[in-house]
Design a protein around this motif. Sequence first.
Motif, PDB file in Angstrom:
ATOM      1  N   ALA A  41      41.973  61.965 -15.047  1.00 41.44           N
ATOM      2  CA  ALA A  41      41.912  62.638 -16.340  1.00 41.44           C
ATOM      3  C   ALA A  41      42.678  61.866 -17.399  1.00 41.44           C
ATOM      4  O   ALA A  41      43.844  61.513 -17.209  1.00 41.44           O
ATOM      5  CB  ALA A  41      42.465  64.052 -16.215  1.00 41.44           C
ATOM      6  N   GLY A  42      41.997  61.590 -18.505  1.00 40.65           N
ATOM      7  CA  GLY A  42      42.631  60.907 -19.627  1.00 40.65           C
ATOM      8  C   GLY A  42      42.850  59.428 -19.426  1.00 40.65           C
ATOM      9  O   GLY A  42      43.419  58.758 -20.298  1.00 40.65           O
ATOM     10  N   SER A  43      42.422  58.886 -18.274  1.00 34.86           N
ATOM     11  CA  SER A  43      42.689  57.484 -17.986  1.00 34.86           C
ATOM     12  C   SER A  43      41.411  56.677 -17.766  1.00 34.86           C
ATOM     13  O   SER A  43      41.318  55.522 -18.172  1.00 34.86           O
ATOM     14  CB  SER A  43      43.587  57.356 -16.754  1.00 34.86           C
ATOM     15  OG  SER A  43      43.841  56.007 -16.434  1.00 34.86           O
ATOM     16  N   GLY A  44      40.412  57.275 -17.118  1.00 36.94           N
ATOM     17  CA  GLY A  44      39.183  56.545 -16.874  1.00 36.94           C
ATOM     18  C   GLY A  44      38.712  56.692 -15.443  1.00 36.94           C
ATOM     19  O   GLY A  44      39.138  57.590 -14.718  1.00 36.94           O
ATOM     20  N   THR A  45      37.847  55.786 -15.027  1.00 38.10           N
ATOM     21  CA  THR A  45      37.272  55.814 -13.689  1.00 38.10           C
ATOM     22  C   THR A  45      37.701  54.564 -12.941  1.00 38.10           C
ATOM     23  O   THR A  45      37.632  53.452 -13.468  1.00 38.10           O
ATOM     24  CB  THR A  45      35.730  55.874 -13.762  1.00 38.10           C
ATOM     25  OG1 THR A  45      35.351  57.015 -14.546  1.00 38.10           O
ATOM     26  CG2 THR A  45      35.124  55.995 -12.374  1.00 38.10           C
ATOM     27  N   TYR A  46      38.142  54.750 -11.710  1.00 37.90           N
ATOM     28  CA  TYR A  46      38.717  53.669 -10.917  1.00 37.90           C
ATOM     29  C   TYR A  46      37.993  53.534  -9.578  1.00 37.90           C
ATOM     30  O   TYR A  46      37.390  54.495  -9.082  1.00 37.90           O
ATOM     31  CB  TYR A  46      40.207  53.926 -10.647  1.00 37.90           C
ATOM     32  CG  TYR A  46      41.070  53.876 -11.876  1.00 37.90           C
ATOM     33  CD1 TYR A  46      41.875  52.760 -12.142  1.00 37.90           C
ATOM     34  CD2 TYR A  46      41.086  54.923 -12.783  1.00 37.90           C
ATOM     35  CE1 TYR A  46      42.677  52.711 -13.269  1.00 37.90           C
ATOM     36  CE2 TYR A  46      41.879  54.876 -13.926  1.00 37.90           C
ATOM     37  CZ  TYR A  46      42.672  53.775 -14.159  1.00 37.90           C
ATOM     38  OH  TYR A  46      43.459  53.726 -15.290  1.00 37.90           O
ATOM     39  N   VAL A  47      38.083  52.341  -8.987  1.00 35.32           N
ATOM     40  CA  VAL A  47      37.577  52.140  -7.631  1.00 35.32           C
ATOM     41  C   VAL A  47      38.537  52.823  -6.673  1.00 35.32           C
ATOM     42  O   VAL A  47      39.750  52.592  -6.708  1.00 35.32           O
ATOM     43  CB  VAL A  47      37.462  50.640  -7.297  1.00 35.32           C
ATOM     44  CG1 VAL A  47      36.945  50.456  -5.866  1.00 35.32           C
ATOM     45  CG2 VAL A  47      36.547  49.939  -8.286  1.00 35.32           C
ATOM     46  N   ALA A  48      37.996  53.693  -5.823  1.00 34.43           N
ATOM     47  CA  ALA A  48      38.835  54.472  -4.917  1.00 34.43           C
ATOM     48  C   ALA A  48      39.297  53.627  -3.725  1.00 34.43           C
ATOM     49  O   ALA A  48      38.622  52.672  -3.319  1.00 34.43           O
ATOM     50  CB  ALA A  48      38.071  55.691  -4.417  1.00 34.43           C
TER      51      ALA A  48
END
Length: 251
Positions: free
Chosen positions: A63-70
Amino acid sequence: MPDQPPYLRIADVLRERIANGEWVPGDRLPSRADLGQEYGVGDNVIRRAQELLISLGTLEGRAGSGTYVAEPRKRLRIVRSIFREQAGGSPFAADMAALGKRGTWESRTDAKIPAPVEIAARLGIAEGELCVRTAYEFLADGKPVQLSTSWEPYALTGGTLVVLPEGGPHGGIGVVRRMAEIGITITRAVEQPSPRTVTAEEAGLLGVQKGTLVTHIVRTYYAEDGRPVETADIVVPAGLCEIVYEVPVNS
């Protein structure tokens, strides 16, 4: 054959870039606007592609940061077998112990709940007939990994020592053994698994994001005379758990 929907095509491309090492666990993906411009699609297409990969555990949204590789994670192995329950103890706890985890569960039982039309049909009773409903949340090392909502006809167990699945002298021993205490022998279970996405309530209970894929199992236990005695809706997040069916073979 129909063309592949754009969001599935984008999801495949993103997954391939991750597999090729272009992005590694912990990396932040470009913004949706940048990805949309790169692939010539709208923001909604990128969003749906990312939501799909999040539900599969490939990506994670912050939330509020973006989408990341898990970070890669090993799925928990859950074995489905009526014979494991007949052996005694909790099959879920045994599965978790085999993985070096502590398997526990929390439950809430409501007695004398009118049966909805679908539940009534599965139990072979009239709509509105009273049932005992128990909602379960199964935990591995304190983290939710499975949900289940069980329904039993009140006319079957009312006034007996097994009316509360998790209470009384026979609480917590499982449907098969509880029913045996009142002279009912369960001889088979029918399970129908199907994929779907979580509801808002399920997402909150499981601590997963909207759009997460789950396996929804409709299970019904039958007595030796053929009557259904319990039915349940079991919800297992696909990204957290793998489901294995154990089928006995008579020699």
